[in-house]
Design an enzyme around this catalytic site. Structure first.
Site, PDB file in Angstrom:
ATOM      1  N   ASP A   1       0.815  -1.216   0.000  1.00  0.00           N
ATOM      2  CA  ASP A   1       0.000   0.000   0.000  1.00  0.00           C
ATOM      3  C   ASP A   1       0.848   1.265   0.000  1.00  0.00           C
ATOM      4  OD1 ASP A   1      -2.332  -1.507   0.053  1.00  0.00           O
ATOM      5  OD2 ASP A   1      -2.421  -1.531   2.231  1.00  0.00           O
TER       6      ASP A   1
ATOM      7  N   ARG B   1      -1.086   1.112  16.472  1.00  0.00           N
ATOM      8  CA  ARG B   1      -1.410   2.269  15.631  1.00  0.00           C
ATOM      9  C   ARG B   1      -1.362   3.605  16.379  1.00  0.00           C
ATOM     10  NH1 ARG B   1       0.302  -0.975  12.512  1.00  0.00           N
ATOM     11  NH2 ARG B   1      -0.974  -2.026  10.949  1.00  0.00           N
TER      12      ARG B   1
ATOM     13  N   ASP C   1      -7.888   0.076  10.899  1.00  0.00           N
ATOM     14  CA  ASP C   1      -6.716   0.927  11.104  1.00  0.00           C
ATOM     15  C   ASP C   1      -6.938   2.377  10.694  1.00  0.00           C
ATOM     16  OD1 ASP C   1      -5.152  -0.953  12.302  1.00  0.00           O
ATOM     17  OD2 ASP C   1      -4.017  -1.500  10.522  1.00  0.00           O
TER      18      ASP C   1
ATOM     19  N   SER D   1      -1.960 -10.565   3.393  1.00  0.00           N
ATOM     20  CA  SER D   1      -1.823  -9.272   4.050  1.00  0.00           C
ATOM     21  C   SER D   1      -1.335  -9.543   5.467  1.00  0.00           C
ATOM     22  CB  SER D   1      -3.173  -8.547   4.082  1.00  0.00           C
ATOM     23  OG  SER D   1      -3.063  -7.335   4.797  1.00  0.00           O
TER      24      SER D   1
END
Length: 408
Positions: free
Chosen positions: A16, A97, A126, A178
């Site tokens: 990404d 995060r 996220d 992923s």
């Protein structure tokens, strides 16, 4: 519309964010892109990251070592709370995060950036975790989320975008799971795992990275003793260690014994269910040890109420609400409960199992004198009759009145 001249990008070097750098420059008038990677224990994933970021168009890359703060200020508070999302998920991605996003905000302010960009999809959790943290520390900051505005619709199209611009990738179309890795865990999503009917290929070479499957674990058990002070682990087998050393040491021990592998379908904040496989060897050991120690150091009412708090705490962390008054208030409650959670827990690790092998604490509330089945001189068993009569009085009265009504 505000003109974007400088963007700070949350950069992992994965698929990404690798394509986001050129995408930003193509769509925001060749803006400057500053990449930031928060090191929360990704290990070799950070190798060669600076060269890659610069080659794909970033003006610079910050690699921030956040590991010690990550364990001390995010993992351990969650551990002390006993917070587990939906009974199984140890929140490895969730609490990684906020610490990364907080540091990104600090760098964005120092750099005078116009915007912060992240590579989270519009389907995931996220995006919420990053953006709630940004709102907490830079409420006026512009946020760019390419997955919500670009024309790319799939990971396959992402790979095509990267190949067209000669962006090197460590993945291919056949092995494109992923993954998210940090000091605490490794998650696997996508491909065959998207169908809950498929059994994960635990014994397939390269699938598990933090350990082995229970079938491949040694036939001989491993014993480990973990020492806690006020709810936080401080030593393993009598050896004092830093928080990071404790997690990494237990990851190694647990991984070798097939500990901490979870296959679960969870309810995402955005509303859909998702299936993933998580590796949490050290985390699974720490949670069990901490839970076991609390059984002898917390009184019944506190222990029961704390389990309710743990569920809410887990939701707050999972939903990205780390920097909120409620999470901070619950953390204060948890810290109060941990004042006596000090002692040693011995565990036996064997083929994916964590088996209790002994607990001691200077604050133990367990009294053999009261609990024994042998003769004792501290408990009058006749006292229980009056207690039961009073405790059961509402049940007795209701039954009597019900009987009277039926007989009218």
């Amino acid at each position: 519309m505000k003109k974007i001249k400088k963007v700070v990008l949350a950069y992992s070097g994965g698929l990404d964010t690798s394509i986001i750098i050129p995408w930003l420059k193509e769509n925001y008038d060749n803006c400057e892109v500053i990449a930031v990677s928060g090191d929360v224990g990704q290990g070799t994933e950070l190798d060669g990251l600076e060269e890659k970021a610069i080659k794909t168009g970033a003006s610079k890359l910050y690699i921030e070592d956040l590991k010690a703060d990550f364990v001390k200020d995010y993992i351990f508070p969650t551990l002390k709370a006993g917070a587990v999302y939906e009974g199984e998920y140890l929140l490895g991605t969730s609490f990684a995060r906020p610490i990364i996003a907080k540091r990104i905000v600090e760098i964005a302010k120092a750099e005078g950036a116009d915007a912060i960009c992240h590579g989270c999809t519009g389907k995931g959790n996220d995006q919420v975790r990053f953006e709630l943290t940004i709102k907490a520390f830079a409420p006026e900051m512009t946020i760019i989320a390419p997955w919500r505005i670009w024309d790319i619709k799939s990971r396959e199209e992402e790979i095509e975008f990267a190949e067209a611009r000669n962006i090197p990738l460590k993945i291919n179309r056949e092995t494109n799971y992923s993954k998210d890795k940090n000091l605490w865990h490794l998650s696997h999503e996508g491909l065959d795992l998207e169908d809950p009917a498929n059994e994960p290929q635990y014994n397939k070479p390269g699938f598990l990275e933090m350990g082995v499957s229970p079938e491949q674990a040694p036939d001989k058990p491993t014993y480990v003793t973990i020492s806690f002070e006020k709810g936080e682990p401080v030593a393993i087998d009598g050896k004092k260690m830093s928080p990071v050393e404790i997690v990494t040491t237990l990851n190694d021990l647990g991984g070798k014994n097939g500990i901490g592998i979870n296959d679960l379908v969870e309810n995402r904040l955005v509303g859909m269910k998702s299936r993933g496989v998580y590796e949490n060897p050290g985390g699974a050991i720490l949670y069990r040890a901490h839970e076991v120690l609390e059984t002898i150091t917390l009184d019944r009412d506190t222990q029961h109420y704390k389990s309710l708090v743990a569920q809410k705490y887990a939701e707050l962390v999972y939903f990205g609400q780390w920097f909120t008054p409620l999470r901070e208030s619950l953390a204060a409650f948890v810290d109060k409960t941990q004042e006596t959670v000090t002692g040693d827990v011995k565990l036996k690790l064997y083929k994916g199992n964590i088996i209790n092998a002994g607990i001691t604490s200077p604050y133990s509330l367990y009294s053999e004198a009261f609990a024994t089945f042998d003769a004792d001189e501290v408990y009058n068993q006749k006292d229980s009759a009056g207690f039961i009569n009073l405790f059961g009085l509402p049940i007795k009265v209701r039954a009597i009145l019900e009987a009277e009504r039926k007989n009218k």
